[in-house]
Motif scaffolding. Structure first.
Motif, PDB file in Angstrom:
ATOM      1  N   MET B   1       4.952  -2.001  -1.479  1.00 56.44           N
ATOM      2  CA  MET B   1       5.834  -2.287  -0.331  1.00 56.44           C
ATOM      3  C   MET B   1       5.893  -3.793  -0.081  1.00 56.44           C
ATOM      4  N   LYS B   2       7.103  -4.349  -0.265  1.00 56.29           N
ATOM      5  CA  LYS B   2       7.269  -5.797  -0.112  1.00 56.29           C
ATOM      6  C   LYS B   2       7.846  -6.172   1.255  1.00 56.29           C
ATOM      7  N   PHE B   3       8.659  -5.277   1.814  1.00 59.46           N
ATOM      8  CA  PHE B   3       9.295  -5.534   3.108  1.00 59.46           C
ATOM      9  C   PHE B   3       9.029  -4.352   4.035  1.00 59.46           C
ATOM     10  N   CYS B   4       8.956  -4.643   5.333  1.00 60.95           N
ATOM     11  CA  CYS B   4       8.741  -3.578   6.312  1.00 60.95           C
ATOM     12  C   CYS B   4      10.017  -2.743   6.428  1.00 60.95           C
ATOM     13  N   SER B   5       9.897  -1.425   6.251  1.00 60.02           N
ATOM     14  CA  SER B   5      11.079  -0.566   6.312  1.00 60.02           C
ATOM     15  C   SER B   5      11.543  -0.361   7.759  1.00 60.02           C
ATOM     16  N   GLN B   6      10.743  -0.799   8.698  1.00 60.14           N
ATOM     17  CA  GLN B   6      11.084  -0.643  10.110  1.00 60.14           C
ATOM     18  C   GLN B   6      11.834  -1.865  10.645  1.00 60.14           C
ATOM     19  N   CYS B   7      11.387  -3.080  10.251  1.00 64.66           N
ATOM     20  CA  CYS B   7      11.992  -4.299  10.818  1.00 64.66           C
ATOM     21  C   CYS B   7      12.538  -5.254   9.754  1.00 64.66           C
ATOM     22  N   GLY B   8      12.290  -4.986   8.458  1.00 61.78           N
ATOM     23  CA  GLY B   8      12.835  -5.837   7.404  1.00 61.78           C
ATOM     24  C   GLY B   8      12.030  -7.097   7.132  1.00 61.78           C
ATOM     25  N   SER B   9      10.967  -7.330   7.905  1.00 58.87           N
ATOM     26  CA  SER B   9      10.142  -8.530   7.706  1.00 58.87           C
ATOM     27  C   SER B   9       9.404  -8.481   6.363  1.00 58.87           C
ATOM     28  N   ASN B  10       9.160  -9.658   5.788  1.00 56.01           N
ATOM     29  CA  ASN B  10       8.349  -9.687   4.563  1.00 56.01           C
ATOM     30  C   ASN B  10       6.875  -9.982   4.867  1.00 56.01           C
ATOM     31  N   ALA B  11       6.508  -9.932   6.145  1.00 57.22           N
ATOM     32  CA  ALA B  11       5.120 -10.200   6.545  1.00 57.22           C
ATOM     33  C   ALA B  11       4.253  -8.947   6.421  1.00 57.22           C
ATOM     34  N   VAL B  12       4.418  -8.228   5.305  1.00 57.10           N
ATOM     35  CA  VAL B  12       3.650  -7.001   5.097  1.00 57.10           C
ATOM     36  C   VAL B  12       2.405  -7.325   4.279  1.00 57.10           C
ATOM     37  N   THR B  13       1.243  -7.023   4.837  1.00 57.85           N
ATOM     38  CA  THR B  13      -0.014  -7.229   4.113  1.00 57.85           C
ATOM     39  C   THR B  13      -0.653  -5.873   3.839  1.00 57.85           C
ATOM     40  N   PHE B  14      -1.548  -5.845   2.856  1.00 62.61           N
ATOM     41  CA  PHE B  14      -2.316  -4.643   2.577  1.00 62.61           C
ATOM     42  C   PHE B  14      -3.704  -4.906   3.145  1.00 62.61           C
ATOM     43  N   SER B  15      -3.899  -4.520   4.396  1.00 61.29           N
ATOM     44  CA  SER B  15      -5.148  -4.855   5.071  1.00 61.29           C
ATOM     45  C   SER B  15      -5.541  -3.744   6.042  1.00 61.29           C
ATOM     46  N   ILE B  16      -6.762  -3.809   6.517  1.00 62.71           N
ATOM     47  CA  ILE B  16      -7.309  -2.718   7.335  1.00 62.71           C
ATOM     48  C   ILE B  16      -6.849  -2.864   8.787  1.00 62.71           C
ATOM     49  N   PRO B  17      -6.056  -1.906   9.281  1.00 63.83           N
ATOM     50  CA  PRO B  17      -5.644  -1.978  10.689  1.00 63.83           C
ATOM     51  C   PRO B  17      -6.846  -1.803  11.622  1.00 63.83           C
ATOM     52  N   GLN B  18      -6.750  -2.356  12.811  1.00 63.44           N
ATOM     53  CA  GLN B  18      -7.815  -2.202  13.799  1.00 63.44           C
ATOM     54  C   GLN B  18      -8.103  -0.716  14.052  1.00 63.44           C
ATOM     55  N   GLY B  19      -9.377  -0.353  14.010  1.00 61.08           N
ATOM     56  CA  GLY B  19      -9.759   1.031  14.275  1.00 61.08           C
ATOM     57  C   GLY B  19      -9.647   1.931  13.052  1.00 61.08           C
ATOM     58  N   ASP B  20      -9.155   1.396  11.947  1.00 63.76           N
ATOM     59  CA  ASP B  20      -9.046   2.195  10.732  1.00 63.76           C
ATOM     60  C   ASP B  20     -10.209   1.822   9.810  1.00 63.76           C
ATOM     61  N   ASP B  21     -10.332   2.527   8.677  1.00 65.67           N
ATOM     62  CA  ASP B  21     -11.453   2.242   7.776  1.00 65.67           C
ATOM     63  C   ASP B  21     -10.984   1.952   6.363  1.00 65.67           C
ATOM     64  N   ARG B  22      -9.676   1.802   6.173  1.00 65.08           N
ATOM     65  CA  ARG B  22      -9.182   1.511   4.830  1.00 65.08           C
ATOM     66  C   ARG B  22      -7.886   0.711   4.942  1.00 65.08           C
ATOM     67  N   PRO B  23      -7.557  -0.048   3.874  1.00 63.96           N
ATOM     68  CA  PRO B  23      -6.358  -0.877   3.952  1.00 63.96           C
ATOM     69  C   PRO B  23      -5.075  -0.048   3.941  1.00 63.96           C
ATOM     70  N   ARG B  24      -4.086  -0.531   4.679  1.00 63.52           N
ATOM     71  CA  ARG B  24      -2.759   0.081   4.754  1.00 63.52           C
ATOM     72  C   ARG B  24      -1.728  -1.032   4.607  1.00 63.52           C
ATOM     73  N   HIS B  25      -0.506  -0.628   4.306  1.00 71.49           N
ATOM     74  CA  HIS B  25       0.596  -1.581   4.356  1.00 71.49           C
ATOM     75  C   HIS B  25       0.933  -1.807   5.830  1.00 71.49           C
ATOM     76  N   LEU B  26       0.656  -3.026   6.287  1.00 73.57           N
ATOM     77  CA  LEU B  26       0.668  -3.339   7.711  1.00 73.57           C
ATOM     78  C   LEU B  26       1.683  -4.448   7.946  1.00 73.57           C
ATOM     79  N   CYS B  27       2.627  -4.226   8.879  1.00 71.07           N
ATOM     80  CA  CYS B  27       3.635  -5.254   9.152  1.00 71.07           C
ATOM     81  C   CYS B  27       3.119  -6.221  10.208  1.00 71.07           C
ATOM     82  N   GLY B  28       3.062  -7.500   9.826  1.00 66.97           N
ATOM     83  CA  GLY B  28       2.585  -8.532  10.751  1.00 66.97           C
ATOM     84  C   GLY B  28       3.622  -8.890  11.803  1.00 66.97           C
ATOM     85  N   ASN B  29       4.856  -8.457  11.592  1.00 69.53           N
ATOM     86  CA  ASN B  29       5.925  -8.771  12.546  1.00 69.53           C
ATOM     87  C   ASN B  29       6.030  -7.713  13.642  1.00 69.53           C
ATOM     88  N   CYS B  30       6.227  -6.445  13.256  1.00 72.85           N
ATOM     89  CA  CYS B  30       6.446  -5.399  14.274  1.00 72.85           C
ATOM     90  C   CYS B  30       5.219  -4.518  14.471  1.00 72.85           C
TER      91      CYS B  30
END
Ligand SMILES: [Zn+2]
Ligand SMILES: [Zn+2]
Lengths: 179, 179
Positions: B1-30
């Motif tokens: 996943m290169k772009f956020c399918s929700q907002c179109g931003s390219n600020a998508v990282t593969f990192s662990i969201p707060q409260g989660d225990d494994r990396p996800r495709h996470l949009c830094g914009n929305c």
């Protein structure tokens, strides 16, 4: 899907790709077809002697109602590993799996449930972050009117019937949209 | 996943969201967390008397090798409906399903296979667009060295063993990455 995850374009339509027979999220800019498929939910019916472990949900949907530990299967794990992970996350329960016990399709929400049957290895369980309370119930103690999901209600009913008959078998079915 | 399918931003990282225990495709914009989960493959072992139907693959992977009809489960269908749809698409085969027959986890490619067992209702089968050839095989005629996938090889072996023993049971297992 509002934007293409491959190119960032907003030219995403829900239409039938050439050679396909159903609509997909299709990018008019880069041509990527974005497939969206059903998700698998894995869980356990944990028992100890004549009692079954249930979790009171601390999250929506069905907050405050009771369920068997279960959740979305993750990439890189087997369904059994996922079921044990969910039991740990939701109920801090350690379980020795006996067998796959029920499989339910829920087509209107695009889900497939795989529920295992397993014995608790100790009583050191307790609520994880998604549970308010975790407790063991005998058949007559089950809060039947407060079970969160029909799939869990059916799986529990099968379990007590099979227990009375002294033999466990795989149960399979479809949960349809409520009319 | 290169772009956020929700907002179109390219600020998508593969990192662990707060409260989660494994990396996800996470949009830094929305802030959207994009979950990617295992996919279900549904299929059938179609038989007629002492023969089993196989399809010669017209597509990659494993083009030219033989397999049982199967494919990705679609949203809005049950696993059994999907299995029958794949049998039609790949082999123009009409089948009366007996039972769920094998379940295999393939964690290194994030797949769960659900294979049904079912009798052909007639011999009006033939290759769909994804098959080069469709044919019935007796046990001794099966091209064992040219079966496309280990899951299909195992399911076929179980079938002929169960047939000899006169009783069919659900088979469950894990296919691990080849060493
Ligand atoms: Zn695109
Ligand atoms: Zn975003």
């Amino acid at each position: 899907m509002k934007f293409c995850s491959q190119c960032g374009s907003n030219a995403v339509t829900f239409s039938i790709p050439q050679g396909d027979d159903r609509p997909r999220h299709l990018c008019g800019n880069c041509g990527t077809i974005h497939y969206i498929n059903p998700r698998v939910i894995v869980g356990v019916l944990p028992y100890l002697e004549d009692r079954v472990l249930l979790c009171k949900r601390a999250i929506e949907p069905r907050l405050g109602l009771w369920t068997l530990p279960a959740g979305f299967m993750e990439n890189g794990e087997t369904s059994e590993e996922g079921a044990l992970r969910e039991s740990w996350e939701e109920a801090r329960a350690s379980i020795r799996v006996d067998e796959l016990y029920s499989i339910y399709d829920i087509p209107h929400i695009n889900q497939v449930y795989l529920m295992y049957r397993g014995e608790l290895t100790d009583t050191n369980f307790g609520p994880g972050p998604e549970s308010l309370e975790v407790s063991l119930f005998r058949q007559e103690e089950i809060p039947w009117a407060e079970i969160a999901f029909p799939i869990m209600h059916k799986t529990l009913k099968h379990y007590f019937t099979d227990t009375e008959q002294g033999q466990y078998q795989l149960h399979r079915g479809v949960i349809s949209r409520k009319l």
